[in-house]
Scaffold this motif. Structure first.
Motif, mmCIF file in Angstrom:
data_model
loop_
_atom_site.group_PDB
_atom_site.id
_atom_site.type_symbol
_atom_site.label_atom_id
_atom_site.label_comp_id
_atom_site.label_asym_id
_atom_site.label_seq_id
_atom_site.Cartn_x
_atom_site.Cartn_y
_atom_site.Cartn_z
ATOM 1 N N SER A 40 46.525 26.502 -14.378
ATOM 2 C CA SER A 40 46.149 26.439 -13.024
ATOM 3 C C SER A 40 44.761 26.658 -12.657
ATOM 4 O O SER A 40 44.215 27.841 -12.929
ATOM 5 N N ALA A 41 43.768 26.819 -11.952
ATOM 6 C CA ALA A 41 42.447 27.313 -11.523
ATOM 7 C C ALA A 41 42.291 28.656 -11.458
ATOM 8 O O ALA A 41 41.862 29.152 -11.547
ATOM 9 N N ARG A 61 35.324 28.862 -7.620
ATOM 10 C CA ARG A 61 36.346 29.174 -7.767
ATOM 11 C C ARG A 61 36.806 29.954 -6.373
ATOM 12 O O ARG A 61 37.774 30.092 -5.674
ATOM 13 N N THR A 118 47.221 22.481 -20.062
ATOM 14 C CA THR A 118 46.368 22.727 -18.929
ATOM 15 C C THR A 118 47.401 23.960 -18.196
ATOM 16 O O THR A 118 47.710 24.838 -17.944
ATOM 17 N N LYS A 145 41.799 23.687 -17.329
ATOM 18 C CA LYS A 145 42.096 23.687 -15.783
ATOM 19 C C LYS A 145 42.668 22.414 -15.905
ATOM 20 O O LYS A 145 41.850 21.487 -15.794
ATOM 21 N N VAL A 197 34.907 24.682 -11.968
ATOM 22 C CA VAL A 197 35.348 25.255 -10.584
ATOM 23 C C VAL A 197 35.031 26.034 -10.571
ATOM 24 O O VAL A 197 34.284 27.062 -10.511
#
Length: 471
Positions: free
Chosen positions: A167-168, A231, A165, A195, A229
């Protein structure tokens, strides 16, 4: 079990956060191993040597010294151990090294895992490879991977696909370097980067969600729609458990109470409530980073045992009617805590009023409800009702008693026309390991096999393929 290449295989799932690392197998409901992300490093005296005649022992890191002081680095040193059990620093490959040139030999040991970094060593520095959700120290990260795969899971990386995983807001460069690490050093047959916010939403069974993640070093709000996501709606600030722990430390110091970690205590005697501790200390000089880490562990336990969030707006008069809770520090000092135990987590909701001695960065912090509202308002107006209706909580900092109820109350107090629904798993492990659990579920699906980055694709395209297949 996941599917890869038509065969049933156990994919590995790895989630490296600022405070904790979680590792395990896809298809399981909890990680096999959870250990601190921080690593210990002990410098040993440098030695001069003459080229190929150097003593190249296992705990030695060779660095080529140039005129500007730069040094080479390497990643081809898996699982080496020194005589004391410490993990060995990576050794450079020696590109551009002239054998006859004198080199400086930098000797040192890495220590990874709760038992290793908690053991007192006079010169051990503590550091984390992560900062603000991004990889900052690659050598330390490799030690984390080595420890997870070789010591905790005890598996052969060449036999398992790996999903990690991120971070976005991770960068393209870091994603590509992670891909290189997975294929070049560990030789994984397949790899995927997901993500963390998307995986948390996936674990909660939601394709759309406003994921609120509050951990050790920061709090973030990430909108997820249809598994992607958004953003422009990402909001984050460096307000997490570490800031709260530091505030507790300041509170103790203001009351002339010293927080003495366990490693310094040789003997203690019982004292009555509020009295100075009667304690005999050990003579154990330590680095500031080690002492700080051990202090933070005491304060973390204090927060878990005593602190609580008021269910509605903080009111000193009402809080004073609540029952007090006793707590004893490692040195024997004990006290009954009343309003103080509510003020610490209140920083998450009203930092401007409750954050004492803020830094210039901390002066700009906003309350969590406002951060969530700003995130949703930054997204398309058609998405907002869905996002407000699917607010998902994750991260250890959200586990304060009353946290979810207070957040729901605060979000409904903000003027808007949306219906707010909060999803806060009652299971502690599920709340702390939301992104890992989502990765475990996704990697175990039979339809996921087509999304893996295979070794063949990596060899043909290079590390840039991660930005095409893992979006």
């Amino acid at each position: 079990m996941g599917t890869y290449g038509g065969d049933e295989v156990a994919a590995l799932v790895l989630s490296v956060g600022h405070t904790w690392t979680q590792a395990g197998y896809a298809g399981e409901d909890t990680p096999k191993s959870i250990f601190p992300t921080s690593v210990g490093w002990v410098d040993l005296p440098a030695e001069a040597d003459q080229g190929d005649d150097a003593d190249n022992s296992e705990d030695t890191q060779m660095q080529d010294v140039t005129q500007d002081g730069a040094s080479a680095s390497d990643s081809n040193h898996i699982g080496k151990k020194d005589a004391d059990g410490g993990d060995v620093a990576p050794q450079p490959v020696g590109a551009g090294v002239v054998p006859s040139k004198k080199k400086i030999t930098k000797r040192g040991k890495y220590y990874v895992g709760d038992g290793e970094i908690s053991c007192w060593r006079p010169d051990m520095e503590i550091k984390s490879p992560m900062k603000d959700g991004l990889v900052e120290d690659w050598d330390a990260l490799e030690q984390i991977w080595d420890h997870a795969f070789l010591k905790r899971l005890r598996c052969d990386p060449t036999e398992h696909p790996l999903i990690i995983t991120e971070s976005a807001w991770n960068t393209r460069e870091i994603r590509e370097k992670l891909t290189e690490l997975a294929f070049e050093k560990y030789n994984f047959p397949a790899f995927f980067v997901a993500k963390d916010a998307v995986m948390t939403a996936f674990a909660a069974g939601r394709p759309h969600a406003l994921v609120v993640d509050s951990g050790g070093d920061m709090t973030s709000v990430v909108p997820v729609y249809d598994g992607y996501v958004l953003r422009k709606g990402i909001m984050r600030q460096s307000l997490g458990g570490d800031v709260l722990s530091d505030q507790v430390l300041q509170q103790f110091k203001a009351n002339d109470v010293e927080v003495t970690p366990q490693y310094l205590i040789a003997k203690k005697s019982p004292v009555i409530v509020g009295q100075k501790p009667n304690v005999v200390l050990r003579d154990r000089p330590a680095t500031p980073s080690f002492h700080k880490m051990m202090q933070m562990r005491v304060l973390h336990d204090f927060k878990e045992s005593v602190c609580q969030v008021a269910e509605s707006t903080y009111n000193e008069q009402n809080i004073n009617t609540r029952p007090q809770k006793p707590y004893e520090l490692p040195d024997g000092y004990n006290f009954n805590f009343g309003a103080e135990r509510f003020k610490v987590p209140e920083i998450m909701f009203n930092p401007k009023e409750f954050l004492k001695n803020p830094t210039p960065e901390q002066e700009n912090f906003v309350g969590l409800p406002k951060l969530i509202f700003n995130s949703a308002q930054s997204c398309d107006i058609d998405f907002r009702p869905t996002l407000f209706g699917n607010v998902v909580l994750t991260g250890g900092n959200t586990l304060f008693p009353g946290f979810a109820d207070r957040l729901h109350w605060e979000l409904n107090s903000i003027p808007h026309s949306y219906k707010v629904k909060l999803h806060a798993p009652g299971n502690t492990v599920e709340r702390k390991c939301g992104s890992w659990l989502g990765g475990s579920i996704m990697a175990s699906l039979g339809t996921f096999h087509q999304l893996w980055i295979s070794r063949k694709e990596y060899d043909e395209t290079g590390s840039s393929i991660v930005n095409k297949k893992c979006v």
